[in-house]
Design a protein around this motif. Structure first.
Motif, PDB file in Angstrom:
ATOM      1  N   SER A 149       0.956  -0.970  -0.053  1.00  0.00           N
ATOM      2  CA  SER A 149       0.317   0.052   0.014  1.00  0.00           C
ATOM      3  C   SER A 149       0.849   1.342  -0.072  1.00  0.00           C
ATOM      4  CB  SER A 149      -0.993   0.030   1.430  1.00  0.00           C
ATOM      5  OG  SER A 149      -2.282  -1.268   1.496  1.00  0.00           O
ATOM      6  N   TYR A 150       0.349   2.067  -0.346  1.00  0.00           N
ATOM      7  CA  TYR A 150       1.023   3.696  -0.628  1.00  0.00           C
ATOM      8  C   TYR A 150       0.983   3.835   0.662  1.00  0.00           C
ATOM      9  CZ  TYR A 150       2.770   7.990  -1.716  1.00  0.00           C
ATOM     10  OH  TYR A 150       2.592   9.843  -1.540  1.00  0.00           O
ATOM     11  N   ASP A 151       2.482   4.481   1.144  1.00  0.00           N
ATOM     12  CA  ASP A 151       2.217   5.116   2.717  1.00  0.00           C
ATOM     13  C   ASP A 151       3.046   6.670   2.113  1.00  0.00           C
ATOM     14  OD1 ASP A 151       2.776   6.792   4.862  1.00  0.00           O
ATOM     15  OD2 ASP A 151       2.814   3.821   5.842  1.00  0.00           O
ATOM     16  N   LYS A 152       1.753   7.938   2.109  1.00  0.00           N
ATOM     17  CA  LYS A 152       2.374   9.078   1.221  1.00  0.00           C
ATOM     18  C   LYS A 152       3.106   9.725   3.168  1.00  0.00           C
ATOM     19  CE  LYS A 152       0.464  13.937   1.101  1.00  0.00           C
ATOM     20  NZ  LYS A 152      -0.354  14.677   1.075  1.00  0.00           N
ATOM     21  N   ASP A 153       3.536   9.082   4.227  1.00  0.00           N
ATOM     22  CA  ASP A 153       4.177   9.862   4.657  1.00  0.00           C
ATOM     23  C   ASP A 153       5.809   9.164   4.990  1.00  0.00           C
ATOM     24  OD1 ASP A 153       2.357  11.184   6.295  1.00  0.00           O
ATOM     25  OD2 ASP A 153       2.039   9.789   7.474  1.00  0.00           O
ATOM     26  N   VAL A 154       5.912   7.641   4.861  1.00  0.00           N
ATOM     27  CA  VAL A 154       6.841   7.244   4.431  1.00  0.00           C
ATOM     28  C   VAL A 154       7.883   7.460   3.229  1.00  0.00           C
ATOM     29  CG1 VAL A 154       8.214   4.794   3.711  1.00  0.00           C
ATOM     30  CG2 VAL A 154       7.004   4.392   4.967  1.00  0.00           C
ATOM     31  N   TYR A 155       6.559   8.226   2.212  1.00  0.00           N
ATOM     32  CA  TYR A 155       7.414   8.117   1.051  1.00  0.00           C
ATOM     33  C   TYR A 155       7.859  10.021   1.616  1.00  0.00           C
ATOM     34  CZ  TYR A 155       7.068  11.078  -3.412  1.00  0.00           C
ATOM     35  OH  TYR A 155       7.719  11.675  -4.794  1.00  0.00           O
ATOM     36  N   SER A 156       7.517  10.882   2.017  1.00  0.00           N
ATOM     37  CA  SER A 156       7.938  12.289   2.736  1.00  0.00           C
ATOM     38  C   SER A 156       9.411  11.739   3.953  1.00  0.00           C
ATOM     39  CB  SER A 156       7.159  12.831   3.370  1.00  0.00           C
ATOM     40  OG  SER A 156       5.575  12.921   2.712  1.00  0.00           O
ATOM     41  N   GLY A 157       9.203  10.891   3.937  1.00  0.00           N
ATOM     42  CA  GLY A 157      10.378  10.348   5.041  1.00  0.00           C
ATOM     43  C   GLY A 157      11.381  10.312   4.084  1.00  0.00           C
ATOM     44  N   LEU A 158      11.197   8.879   2.558  1.00  0.00           N
ATOM     45  CA  LEU A 158      12.416   9.104   1.984  1.00  0.00           C
ATOM     46  C   LEU A 158      13.101  10.134   1.391  1.00  0.00           C
ATOM     47  CD1 LEU A 158      10.555   5.900   0.624  1.00  0.00           C
ATOM     48  CD2 LEU A 158      12.854   5.868   2.111  1.00  0.00           C
ATOM     49  N   LEU A 159      12.031  11.142   0.783  1.00  0.00           N
ATOM     50  CA  LEU A 159      12.488  12.100   0.501  1.00  0.00           C
ATOM     51  C   LEU A 159      13.570  13.123   1.044  1.00  0.00           C
ATOM     52  CD1 LEU A 159       9.618  13.604  -1.731  1.00  0.00           C
ATOM     53  CD2 LEU A 159      11.516  12.078  -3.142  1.00  0.00           C
ATOM     54  N   GLN A 160      12.787  13.306   2.719  1.00  0.00           N
ATOM     55  CA  GLN A 160      13.438  13.968   3.528  1.00  0.00           C
ATOM     56  C   GLN A 160      14.761  13.514   3.448  1.00  0.00           C
ATOM     57  OE1 GLN A 160      12.824  16.926   5.275  1.00  0.00           O
ATOM     58  NE2 GLN A 160      14.857  17.026   5.490  1.00  0.00           N
ATOM     59  N   LEU A 161      14.783  12.144   3.366  1.00  0.00           N
ATOM     60  CA  LEU A 161      16.536  12.027   3.397  1.00  0.00           C
ATOM     61  C   LEU A 161      17.792  11.783   2.265  1.00  0.00           C
ATOM     62  CD1 LEU A 161      16.077   7.788   4.462  1.00  0.00           C
ATOM     63  CD2 LEU A 161      16.935   9.658   6.016  1.00  0.00           C
ATOM     64  N   SER A 162      16.759  11.387   1.032  1.00  0.00           N
ATOM     65  CA  SER A 162      17.668  12.964  -0.529  1.00  0.00           C
ATOM     66  C   SER A 162      18.241  14.121   0.688  1.00  0.00           C
ATOM     67  CB  SER A 162      16.676  12.064  -1.064  1.00  0.00           C
ATOM     68  OG  SER A 162      17.152  12.646  -1.988  1.00  0.00           O
ATOM     69  N   LYS A 163      17.191  14.885   1.123  1.00  0.00           N
ATOM     70  CA  LYS A 163      17.351  15.988   1.279  1.00  0.00           C
ATOM     71  C   LYS A 163      18.585  16.423   1.846  1.00  0.00           C
ATOM     72  CE  LYS A 163      13.434  18.427   0.344  1.00  0.00           C
ATOM     73  NZ  LYS A 163      12.311  18.865   0.854  1.00  0.00           N
ATOM     74  N   GLU A 164      18.569  15.402   2.662  1.00  0.00           N
ATOM     75  CA  GLU A 164      19.710  14.692   4.637  1.00  0.00           C
ATOM     76  C   GLU A 164      20.693  14.357   3.664  1.00  0.00           C
ATOM     77  OE1 GLU A 164      18.781  12.840   7.514  1.00  0.00           O
ATOM     78  OE2 GLU A 164      16.528  13.513   7.541  1.00  0.00           O
ATOM     79  N   LEU A 165      20.995  13.593   2.835  1.00  0.00           N
ATOM     80  CA  LEU A 165      22.411  12.989   2.082  1.00  0.00           C
ATOM     81  C   LEU A 165      22.680  14.556   1.226  1.00  0.00           C
ATOM     82  CD1 LEU A 165      23.735  10.911   1.049  1.00  0.00           C
ATOM     83  CD2 LEU A 165      22.301  10.605  -0.759  1.00  0.00           C
ATOM     84  N   ARG A 166      22.237  15.206   0.373  1.00  0.00           N
ATOM     85  CA  ARG A 166      22.516  16.467  -0.197  1.00  0.00           C
ATOM     86  C   ARG A 166      23.345  17.000   0.978  1.00  0.00           C
ATOM     87  NH1 ARG A 166      18.379  15.411  -3.804  1.00  0.00           N
ATOM     88  NH2 ARG A 166      17.168  16.983  -2.889  1.00  0.00           N
ATOM     89  N   ALA A 167      22.717  17.862   1.888  1.00  0.00           N
ATOM     90  CA  ALA A 167      23.109  18.956   2.727  1.00  0.00           C
ATOM     91  C   ALA A 167      24.378  18.111   2.572  1.00  0.00           C
ATOM     92  CB  ALA A 167      22.374  18.777   4.002  1.00  0.00           C
ATOM     93  N   ALA A 168      24.498  16.446   3.601  1.00  0.00           N
ATOM     94  CA  ALA A 168      25.683  16.304   4.467  1.00  0.00           C
ATOM     95  C   ALA A 168      26.505  15.980   3.931  1.00  0.00           C
ATOM     96  CB  ALA A 168      25.324  14.632   4.620  1.00  0.00           C
ATOM     97  N   ARG A 169      26.257  15.852   2.181  1.00  0.00           N
ATOM     98  CA  ARG A 169      27.282  15.908   1.498  1.00  0.00           C
ATOM     99  C   ARG A 169      28.292  17.363   1.002  1.00  0.00           C
ATOM    100  NH1 ARG A 169      25.758  12.081  -3.799  1.00  0.00           N
ATOM    101  NH2 ARG A 169      25.932  10.608  -2.900  1.00  0.00           N
ATOM    102  N   ALA A 170      27.610  18.287   1.358  1.00  0.00           N
ATOM    103  CA  ALA A 170      28.298  19.879   1.404  1.00  0.00           C
ATOM    104  C   ALA A 170      28.860  20.257   2.749  1.00  0.00           C
ATOM    105  CB  ALA A 170      26.906  20.628   1.043  1.00  0.00           C
TER     106      ALA A 170
END
Length: 172
Positions: free
Chosen positions: A122-143
């Motif tokens: 089942s699609y879980d909008k909250d998990v999707y948002s959490g995964l996108l947040q991880l992607s943002k965190e990864l970019r910030a961590a690299r910087a």
């Protein structure tokens, strides 16, 4: 002229056979769902998903013929053994979120096809948002060369709230 007609017929029969094999792999009836994109077999995908810097090509995308539903399928060659690996779930959840944005008037569902069965996700909008947040965190961590929160997503939030019947594993 006849040679061209024979080649076209053979191509269409081969494409239909491949399409029906993909329907079967995901446990879907060809009479109810149209295969609109695939990256399996000889057919190549027409849907590349890209959103917020997160990209991917699902193994199969089906559209309901009578209902406004999109089903995203991902094939894993391993046996299911009653366990869904978190990375498989996350991959499919990202695809579902991206597809939901592309088809906002459709319901979206996911299928993980294993060598020994099919599991509905089942699609879980909250998990999707959490995964996108991880992607943002990864970019910030690299910087910054600093990891803001090293806990994996399943330690930060309940990832099974929309998929309670599933057993998850962190094994690869």
């Amino acid at each position: 002229m006849w040679a061209i007609l024979v080649v076209v017929i053979l191509y269409l029969v081969g494409a239909h056979k491949t399409s029906s094999q993909i329907h079967k792999k995901f446990g879907l009836a060809g009479t109810s769902y149209e295969l609109i994109s695939t990256d399996l077999g000889k057919m190549k995908s027409h849907i590349r998903l890209s959103r917020y810097g997160v990209n991917g090509i699902p193994d199969a995308v089906f559209q309901g013929k009578k209902k406004k539903v999109i089903i995203v399928g991902e094939f894993k060659s391993r046996k299911h053994k009653k366990v869904v690996r978190l990375y498989e779930f996350y991959q499919l959840t990202l695809y579902l979120g991206h597809i939901q944005a592309r088809y906002p008037d459709h319901a979206v569902k996911g299928l993980l096809a294993y060598a020994d069965g099919v599991v509905a996700i089942s699609y879980d909008k909250d998990v999707y948002s959490g995964l996108l947040q991880l992607s943002k965190e990864l970019r910030a961590a690299r910087a910054s060369n600093k990891i803001p929160d090293s806990r994996p997503l399943h330690r930060r939030m309940k990832v099974s709230s929309q998929n309670r019947a599933l057993t998850f594993s962190t094994d690869k």
